[in-house]
Design a protein around this motif. Structure first.
Motif, mmCIF file in Angstrom:
data_model
loop_
_atom_site.group_PDB
_atom_site.id
_atom_site.type_symbol
_atom_site.label_atom_id
_atom_site.label_comp_id
_atom_site.label_asym_id
_atom_site.label_seq_id
_atom_site.Cartn_x
_atom_site.Cartn_y
_atom_site.Cartn_z
ATOM 1 N N ILE A 1 33.595 55.972 97.989
ATOM 2 C CA ILE A 1 32.812 56.968 98.736
ATOM 3 C C ILE A 1 33.134 56.893 100.220
ATOM 4 O O ILE A 1 33.336 57.923 100.893
ATOM 5 C CB ILE A 1 31.311 56.757 98.482
ATOM 6 C CG1 ILE A 1 30.966 57.162 97.042
ATOM 7 C CG2 ILE A 1 30.468 57.549 99.475
ATOM 8 C CD1 ILE A 1 29.555 56.810 96.626
ATOM 9 N N PHE B 1 33.743 65.352 92.932
ATOM 10 C CA PHE B 1 33.851 64.198 92.044
ATOM 11 C C PHE B 1 34.223 64.659 90.651
ATOM 12 O O PHE B 1 33.713 65.668 90.155
ATOM 13 C CB PHE B 1 32.519 63.447 92.013
ATOM 14 C CG PHE B 1 32.474 62.325 91.017
ATOM 15 C CD1 PHE B 1 33.353 61.262 91.094
ATOM 16 C CD2 PHE B 1 31.534 62.331 89.982
ATOM 17 C CE1 PHE B 1 33.306 60.217 90.167
ATOM 18 C CE2 PHE B 1 31.481 61.296 89.050
ATOM 19 C CZ PHE B 1 32.373 60.242 89.150
ATOM 20 N N CYS C 1 28.743 59.485 90.832
ATOM 21 C CA CYS C 1 28.987 59.309 92.261
ATOM 22 C C CYS C 1 27.642 59.412 92.991
ATOM 23 O O CYS C 1 26.934 60.416 92.848
ATOM 24 C CB CYS C 1 29.958 60.354 92.785
ATOM 25 S SG CYS C 1 30.336 60.184 94.541
ATOM 26 N N CYS D 1 34.515 55.450 92.106
ATOM 27 C CA CYS D 1 33.374 56.116 92.745
ATOM 28 C C CYS D 1 32.334 55.141 93.278
ATOM 29 O O CYS D 1 31.177 55.510 93.485
ATOM 30 C CB CYS D 1 32.721 57.105 91.782
ATOM 31 S SG CYS D 1 32.006 56.346 90.298
#
Length: 436
Positions: A18, A50, A43, A13
């Motif tokens: 991302i 997530f 995240c 993450c």
């Protein structure tokens, strides 16, 4: 790469993960979710699906068609493989982004010097009026360039062995191999595994592409055309003599008075020069850019010069090869400050260089005992506990005409959060000790 209707699992993450998730969604994936094994992971983009603390059950429930892995996560561990339960392939963020990037790629790898060379090439291209972005291990993830309204003409891509583990079709126009030395043995079982992962940068290249390689690097059978450079031998298309980059006996670029005049940085300049020539930048423009370039911090940067003693911060040195290169580059007698986390490596290979160049070694941190035992047969060695104590000892011992070189040669995680905090600690200690 056709992602229409596909389910994409992104592992990790961080910024790379991302960016990969956003790119997959932008290119038609039906469902994307970021997974992290840590139950406390967060995240930073709350708009993306997530799952923290993800396990095999989460992997099976998602049923990915494609798995995109962040470079800090190993692809062959059980946790990563759990997401391939439906036969999904694993690729990295770099490979995903390569499928959608429409510009030209100059890729840089090596055990040391990658970031400086990447930043320098970006600086040269921008100085030449080109649209370029440093990315990969330094700067933006390559996926972020793909999401820009107008993709830059050049991606100057720093790549690590971790990123090269998971390529399939990745093929740069120019690939730079700066050097190779053992590192990341906490990730790889053998040095050969680390070497083979890095070497994959050339895997899909052919004779239409260029490989820029330091003289003496063992890279047999390369398909791309090979061009060599060196600051430490008389071979190669570009060489370094008397503070100048030379070619066929002629001065290409004087480096005296620039931030890049030390020999190891001169090699970074040579690699950048050869790469920028390939994409059409004239030598005169390259030279102008080099003279205005300030390298990223903590890489043999000058902290102070007081009473004839030069203080250099090379906190970015996290392996023996980097420290050896920094010591070799010095033209003054060296007071070396080294130490940090014990990575389980031998430091005896640097002893001949210390015998030739160093007048004193000051060692600190978790590895101090080992370094004292290793260095003391060839150089007077003082053991301390902290960076502050090392700076105080150096201030008491260093003489006019010498250089105090803070080049730890290992990672910082015994006492610091990273090399940046360690380097700042050294800077602060120098300023406090010298009353600057």
């Amino acid at each position: 790469m056709n992602l229409d209707g596909k389910k994409v699992a992104v592992l990790g993450c961080g910024r790379s993960g991302i960016s990969a998730a956003k790119l997959a969604l932008a290119r038609g994936a039906a469902q994307v979710c970021i997974f992290d094994s840590s139950p406390t992971a967060v995240c930073q983009d709350t708009t993306l699906p997530f799952c923290a603390g993800a396990g095999a059950e989460d992997a099976q429930a998602f049923g990915a068609d494609l798995v995109v892995i962040s470079p800090g996560i190993e692809a062959d561990i059980a946790w990563s493989q759990a997401f391939c339960c439906a036969g999904a392939p694993i690729i990295g963020e770099t490979e995903l982004a390569f499928s959608y990037y429409t510009g030209r790629i100059i890729a840089i790898t090596g055990t040391n010097g990658k970031t400086t060379t990447t930043a320098l090439i970006e600086h040269i291209l921008l100085h030449a009026g080109k649209k370029a972005k440093a990315c990969g291990n330094y700067g933006y993830p390559l996926s972020e360039l793909c999401l820009m309204p107008e993709q830059p003409e050049f991606a100057v891509l720093e790549v690590s062995s971790f990123q090269m583990e998971t390529i399939v079709s990745f093929k740069p126009e120019v690939a730079i191999w700066l050097n190779f030395a053992p590192d990341h043995m906490d990730r790889y079982r053998r040095v050969e595994d680390y070497y083979e992962a890095k070497k994959r940068i050339f895997e899909n290249m052919d004779s239409d592409q260029i490989a820029i390689v330091r003289v003496g690097e063992k890279l047999p059978g390369l398909r791309p055309r090979r061009v060599e450079f060196s600051a430490f031998s008389g071979a190669g298309q570009l060489r370094y003599e008397n503070g100048c980059i030379m070619e066929a006996g002629e001065v290409v670029m004087p480096l005296r008075g620039t931030a890049m005049e030390q020999a190891h940085n001169a090699e970074n300049v040579m690699a950048a020069t050869l790469a920028c020539r390939v994409v059409g930048i004239p030598d005169a423009v390259i030279a102008e850019a080099v003279h205005s370039f300030c390298p990223p911090g903590h890489r043999c940067e000058t902290v102070a010069e007081i009473d004839g003693v030069l203080w250099l911060n090379d906190s970015k040195s996290t392996n023996l090869h980097s420290t050896e290169a920094a010591v070799r580059s010095q033209t003054r007698p060296v007071v070396l400050i080294a130490g940090g986390k014990d990575k389980g490596l031998s430091y005896e290979p640097i002893n001949p260089m210390l015998k030739e160049k160093a007048v004193l070694c000051i060692v600190f941190g978790q590895i101090a005992d080992q370094l004292e035992q290793t260095f003391s047969p060839v150089c007077r060695t003082i053991k301390v506990e902290t960076v502050e104590q090392a700076v105080a000892a150096a201030a008491a011992e260093a003489k006019r005409g010498e250089v105090v070189l803070f080049s730890p040669g290992t990672s910082s995680f015994d006492q610091f959060t990273g090399y940046v905090q360690r380097g700042q600690c050294f800077r602060d200690a120098v300023h406090a000790t010298l009353h600057l």
